[in-house]
Design an enzyme around this catalytic site. Structure first.
Site, mmCIF file in Angstrom:
data_model
loop_
_atom_site.group_PDB
_atom_site.id
_atom_site.type_symbol
_atom_site.label_atom_id
_atom_site.label_comp_id
_atom_site.label_asym_id
_atom_site.label_seq_id
_atom_site.Cartn_x
_atom_site.Cartn_y
_atom_site.Cartn_z
ATOM 1 N N GLY A 121 2.151 2.443 10.740
ATOM 2 C CA GLY A 121 2.966 3.638 10.494
ATOM 3 C C GLY A 121 3.794 3.988 11.819
ATOM 4 N N ASN A 171 0.934 -1.321 0.017
ATOM 5 C CA ASN A 171 -0.058 -0.212 0.034
ATOM 6 C C ASN A 171 0.922 1.160 -0.098
ATOM 7 O OD1 ASN A 171 -1.733 2.298 0.436
ATOM 8 N ND2 ASN A 171 -2.463 1.586 2.648
ATOM 9 N N GLU A 219 -5.895 -4.623 10.398
ATOM 10 C CA GLU A 219 -4.859 -3.686 10.779
ATOM 11 C C GLU A 219 -5.124 -2.897 12.080
ATOM 12 O OE1 GLU A 219 -2.746 -2.564 6.798
ATOM 13 O OE2 GLU A 219 -4.233 -1.226 6.926
ATOM 14 N N LYS A 243 0.182 4.092 -0.390
ATOM 15 C CA LYS A 243 -0.480 5.495 0.225
ATOM 16 C C LYS A 243 0.035 6.516 -0.907
ATOM 17 C CE LYS A 243 -0.261 3.381 4.797
ATOM 18 N NZ LYS A 243 -0.198 3.662 6.013
ATOM 19 N N GLU A 280 -7.030 4.825 7.369
ATOM 20 C CA GLU A 280 -7.002 6.456 7.193
ATOM 21 C C GLU A 280 -8.124 6.873 6.453
ATOM 22 O OE1 GLU A 280 -3.006 5.994 5.361
ATOM 23 O OE2 GLU A 280 -2.418 5.357 7.126
ATOM 24 N N HIS A 303 -9.667 1.376 4.338
ATOM 25 C CA HIS A 303 -8.388 1.616 5.200
ATOM 26 C C HIS A 303 -8.730 2.637 6.496
ATOM 27 C CE1 HIS A 303 -4.464 2.899 6.369
ATOM 28 N NE2 HIS A 303 -3.880 1.702 5.700
ATOM 29 N N SER A 352 3.153 -1.975 10.400
ATOM 30 C CA SER A 352 4.478 -1.910 10.653
ATOM 31 C C SER A 352 5.088 -3.338 10.359
ATOM 32 C CB SER A 352 4.789 -1.622 12.169
ATOM 33 O OG SER A 352 4.318 0.036 12.248
#
Ligand code: PGA
Length: 248
Positions: A170, A9, A164, A11, A94, A92, A209
């Site tokens: 991250g 991904n 996730e 991003k 985010e 996701h 991560s």
């Protein structure tokens, strides 16, 4: 035995020059290994041209829940299909937290993807406060239930789920293999209570991560079927090593 799938991904990272170098590096190194990269929309054509004929699939990170029309700034599933996408990430964290995507909207995007023939990678996962409050399973169940209510449990035969934990994305803070496995097993058993066959075949990726140094211990868990990789998917050597760990 389920196969494993690692998806990158990217991003909102990359440039034409950076992508060219990254794609050129991963393509020969992953020959024969099934993997995927989910890239920003403007780079789909470049990715398609670079990866055509390879064992690496590509996809997008978002799509519209609408099929067509006056929806300025949106991108439809059919457009992604035109660029050879196989996968699209939906829900996701985010998108959920920064862009206010509700469970219901995520379910609509998931359905739009499947209707067009894309395989959605459905992300679920709890916030740190939710884990600390002991509601991890309730949160993940709620996120899954929205999709199951809208699209039916059988639809999961044409999807990938990515667990996730938001606190691990991250942050450099990976869930331990045991923490991840526990939630993956919960997801599989929840789905098995509705359809055992779908549950057995479902790929459940772990994301948060993942690096070359921790991939193997995660992927060895019985219910972890690969990973969704953010930061480390931008570093060719890291991504290749993670994909190789999944292919073992
Ligand atoms: P990370 O991101 O690997 O950089 O933690 C994972 C993701 O958000 O999909």
């Amino acid at each position: 035995m389920r196969k494993k799938l690692v998806a990158g991904n990217w991003k909102m990272h990359g440039s034409l020059a950076e992508n060219a170098a990254l794609l050129d590096a991963i393509k020969p190194a992953l020959q024969g290994i099934e993997a995927a990269v989910c890239v920003p929309f403007p780079y789909l054509a470049q990715t398609q041209a670079a990866l055509a004929g390879s064992s690496i699939a590509w996809g997008a990170q978002n799509l519209s829940e609408q099929a067509k029309g006056a929806f300025t700034g949106e991108v439809s599933a059919a457009m992604l299909i035109e660029f050879g996408c196989r996968y699209v990430i939906v829900g996701h964290s985010e998108r959920r937290s920064l862009y206010g995507e509700s469970d219901e909207l995520v379910a609509k995007k998931y359905m739009a993807a499947q209707t067009a023939g894309l395989t959605p990678i459905l992300c679920v996962g709890e916030l740190l406060a939710e884990r600390e409050a002991g509601v991890t399973e309730a949160v993940v169940a709620r996120q899954l239930d929205a999709v199951i209510a809208a699209a039916g449990v059988a639809s999961l035969a044409r999807a990938v789920v990515a667990y996730e934990p938001v606190w691990a994305i991250g942050t450099g803070k990976t869930a331990t293999p045991e923490q991840a496995q526990a939630v993956h097993a919960f997801i599989r058993s929840k789905i098995a209570s509705l359809d055992a066959k779908v549950a057995e075949g479902l790929l459940i990726q772990y994301g948060g991560s993942v690096k070359a140094s921790n991939a193997a211990e995660l992927f060895v868990q019985p219910d972890i079927d690969g990973g969704l990789i953010g930061g480390a998917s931008l570093v060719a050597g890291e991504f290749v090593a993670i994909c190789q760990a999944a292919a073992k």
